[in-house]
Design a protein around this motif. Structure first.
Motif, PDB file in Angstrom:
ATOM      1  N   UNK A 111       0.861  -1.085  -0.155  1.00 41.62           N
ATOM      2  CA  UNK A 111      -0.053   0.097  -0.133  1.00 41.62           C
ATOM      3  C   UNK A 111       0.820   1.464   0.122  1.00 41.62           C
ATOM      4  N   UNK A 112       0.706   2.024  -1.064  1.00 40.48           N
ATOM      5  CA  UNK A 112       1.747   3.085  -1.480  1.00 40.48           C
ATOM      6  C   UNK A 112       0.931   4.334  -1.208  1.00 40.48           C
ATOM      7  N   UNK A 113       1.568   5.612  -0.387  1.00 41.11           N
ATOM      8  CA  UNK A 113       0.678   6.505   0.166  1.00 41.11           C
ATOM      9  C   UNK A 113       1.459   7.959  -0.531  1.00 41.11           C
ATOM     10  N   UNK A 114       0.828   8.822  -0.768  1.00 41.09           N
ATOM     11  CA  UNK A 114       1.715  10.231  -0.925  1.00 41.09           C
ATOM     12  C   UNK A 114       2.025  10.949   0.319  1.00 41.09           C
ATOM     13  N   UNK A 115       3.088  11.496   0.240  1.00 42.94           N
ATOM     14  CA  UNK A 115       3.372  12.325   1.487  1.00 42.94           C
ATOM     15  C   UNK A 115       4.219  13.525   0.862  1.00 42.94           C
ATOM     16  N   UNK A 116       3.198  14.828   0.764  1.00 48.56           N
ATOM     17  CA  UNK A 116       3.945  16.238   0.512  1.00 48.56           C
ATOM     18  C   UNK A 116       4.457  16.908   1.537  1.00 48.56           C
ATOM     19  N   UNK A 140       1.612  -5.416  -7.730  1.00 43.46           N
ATOM     20  CA  UNK A 140       2.195  -5.672  -6.454  1.00 43.46           C
ATOM     21  C   UNK A 140       2.220  -4.345  -5.462  1.00 43.46           C
ATOM     22  N   UNK A 141       1.504  -3.067  -6.153  1.00 44.63           N
ATOM     23  CA  UNK A 141       1.677  -2.146  -5.231  1.00 44.63           C
ATOM     24  C   UNK A 141       0.322  -1.303  -5.431  1.00 44.63           C
ATOM     25  N   UNK A 142      -0.490  -0.879  -4.763  1.00 44.10           N
ATOM     26  CA  UNK A 142      -1.675  -0.131  -4.867  1.00 44.10           C
ATOM     27  C   UNK A 142      -1.428   1.323  -4.569  1.00 44.10           C
ATOM     28  N   UNK A 143      -1.536   2.375  -5.298  1.00 43.60           N
ATOM     29  CA  UNK A 143      -1.065   3.737  -5.170  1.00 43.60           C
ATOM     30  C   UNK A 143      -2.159   4.485  -4.790  1.00 43.60           C
ATOM     31  N   UNK A 160      -7.701   7.817   3.841  1.00 48.31           N
ATOM     32  CA  UNK A 160      -7.708   6.844   2.738  1.00 48.31           C
ATOM     33  C   UNK A 160      -6.680   5.646   3.088  1.00 48.31           C
ATOM     34  N   UNK A 161      -5.681   6.036   3.777  1.00 46.80           N
ATOM     35  CA  UNK A 161      -4.682   4.953   3.916  1.00 46.80           C
ATOM     36  C   UNK A 161      -5.412   3.715   4.932  1.00 46.80           C
ATOM     37  N   UNK A 162      -5.986   4.434   6.017  1.00 51.88           N
ATOM     38  CA  UNK A 162      -6.769   3.538   6.968  1.00 51.88           C
ATOM     39  C   UNK A 162      -7.547   2.646   6.437  1.00 51.88           C
ATOM     40  N   UNK A 163      -8.563   3.166   5.484  1.00 51.71           N
ATOM     41  CA  UNK A 163      -9.734   2.338   4.705  1.00 51.71           C
ATOM     42  C   UNK A 163      -8.942   1.256   3.790  1.00 51.71           C
ATOM     43  N   UNK A 164      -8.088   1.680   3.038  1.00 53.15           N
ATOM     44  CA  UNK A 164      -7.407   0.708   2.142  1.00 53.15           C
ATOM     45  C   UNK A 164      -6.637  -0.387   3.018  1.00 53.15           C
ATOM     46  N   UNK A 165      -5.907   0.126   3.929  1.00 51.79           N
ATOM     47  CA  UNK A 165      -5.097  -0.849   4.886  1.00 51.79           C
ATOM     48  C   UNK A 165      -5.933  -2.015   5.468  1.00 51.79           C
TER      49      UNK A 165
END
Length: 407
Positions: free
Chosen positions: A3-8, A242-245, A259-264
């Motif tokens: 699970x790949x997340x953005x970091x601004x 292999x990775x969901x972005x 969003x991260x918690x839901x997809x996790x």
């Protein structure tokens, strides 16, 4: 599945990792496609990598602009700095930057950015044969095509599953550059001209604006809905990704955390019991609480149609407002210490989204300032406020309330 997340920013990076991301992607002060996010200096990247690695997680850095000659001048030193930190991979779209990276920092894994608009197995094979570790699929590729690519080429494949959709092919846009005097989308300075409202002006009648009406709903003819592939999680696994972005380096920490918690939660549930997996209504409800446009499935299982555009407005909608971050919890006094991010007061109904724990709902009955003086409202930005609550809260929990329009 990664699970790949953005970091601004550093806060968003920590939020993404604490709420369940396996890796984050971020940009430096140059050479990336999000010039208007906070982005990271090299020193901040060192801190980010150290923090992520302490959790067993990864940092990928975007170097995915389409450079002009002048952009190449500082690139060799920048690539060598990234390798020295060391980041876990770099994202590249331009063949020249790719070649330079392979020569200068051959030890640094390369992911081919979605900006390279890779849509077929032959292109994926080209990148793989030349040393790419991973290819990020163009958003125009269906999951059926992803599966065929996976079957033909032994390389990691990554795909976007959530966030804003660019109207231009794989994000290659000329509108921003044309309308705003060299604010080049392909060099990180997009001003989202596709979200503007347009009229027609006839050459011999300057000043007379004629509406562009695609249908009775309006004229935002380039305004795509946001992507949401949560309901297609089994298909995403079956495709060979292999990775969901998740998209959103310029979005808020509330957006990233939610969003991260839901997809996790969804990924974990699927991997425990894929045969009986179902998308829970509370997950979809959570995704409605963030700032977003209506959702679409994009190109994943069918071609987009006119229903995948928003015609009535350009702005986002959200049902909840982000108003604070939990910094700590005093178990002896039952006080949660909140860093204020929006005005709140006694009597309001709020809820707390925790990094690991369950959702906590609460009506505020008691507030105090840092000195212990009772207060009835928290009006000051970044003010530290004590809130009485029997339920312990995890640090970095998100505090929010219903938006006025939905209260």
């Amino acid at each position: 599945m990664e699970l790949l997340a953005p970091a601004g920013s550093m806060d968003k990076l920590k939020m993404a990792l604490l709420y369940g991301a396996d890796a984050v992607y971020l940009g430096g002060k140059s050479f990336g496609l999000r010039a208007f996010s906070d982005n990271f200096s090299l020193e901040e990247m060192k801190e980010a990598v150290s923090y992520a690695h302490s959790l067993g997680k990864h940092i990928y850095v975007t170097v995915n602009i389409f450079p002009h000659n002048a952009d190449l001048q500082g690139l060799p030193a920048y690539l060598q700095s990234l390798a020295a930190i060391p980041v876990d991979a770099i994202l590249i779209a331009d063949p020249g930057i790719f070649s330079m990276a392979r020569q200068l920092v051959p030890e640094l894994p390369i992911h081919i950015s979605t900006q390279a608009n890779t849509t077929n197995w032959a292109s994926v094979k080209f990148w793989h044969d030349n040393g790419a570790k991973r290819v990020v699929m163009a958003r125009e590729v269906s999951l059926k095509d992803v599966q065929e690519i996976h079957d033909k080429v032994p390389v990691e494949l990554e795909g976007f599953v959530h966030g804003a959709m660019c109207i231009s092919y794989s994000g290659r846009c000329l509108l921003s550059n044309y309308f705003t005097q060299n604010r080049d989308s392909n060099r990180g300075q997009c001003v989202q001209c596709c979200r503007f409202k347009y009229n027609i002006v006839e050459e011999k009648r300057p000043g007379q604006y004629f509406p562009v009406v695609e249908d009775e709903r309006g004229t935002y003819i380039f305004n795509s809905k946001d992507l949401c592939l949560l309901p297609y999680l089994p298909e995403l696994y079956a495709s060979g990704l292999c990775s969901l972005k998740i998209e959103g380096r310029m979005k808020s920490i509330h957006y990233v955390a939610t969003v991260v918690k839901v997809y996790r939660q969804a990924l974990d549930a699927y991997e425990v019991d894929p045969e009986h997996f179902t998308v829970l209504p509370e997950w979809l409800e959570e995704l409605e609480k963030i700032s977003h446009r209506p959702y679409t499935r994009g190109f994943s299982v069918s071609r987009p149609t006119e229903v995948d555009q928003v015609y009535s407005h350009a702005s986002n909608t959200q049902t909840y407002e982000f108003i604070g971050v939990v910094r700590s919890y005093d178990a002896a006094r039952h006080i949660a210490w909140i860093e204020q991010r929006n005005h709140f007061k006694v009597g309001q109904a709020v809820e707390f989204l925790q990094p690991q724990g369950h959702l906590v709902r609460h009506v505020i009955t008691y507030l105090t300032d840092e000195k212990g003086t009772e207060i009835t409202t928290a009006p000051h930005p970044r003010q530290l406020v004590g809130l009485y609550l029997d339920t312990p809260l995890e640090p970095w929990s998100m505090m929010r309330r219903k938006a006025a329009a939905h209260a």
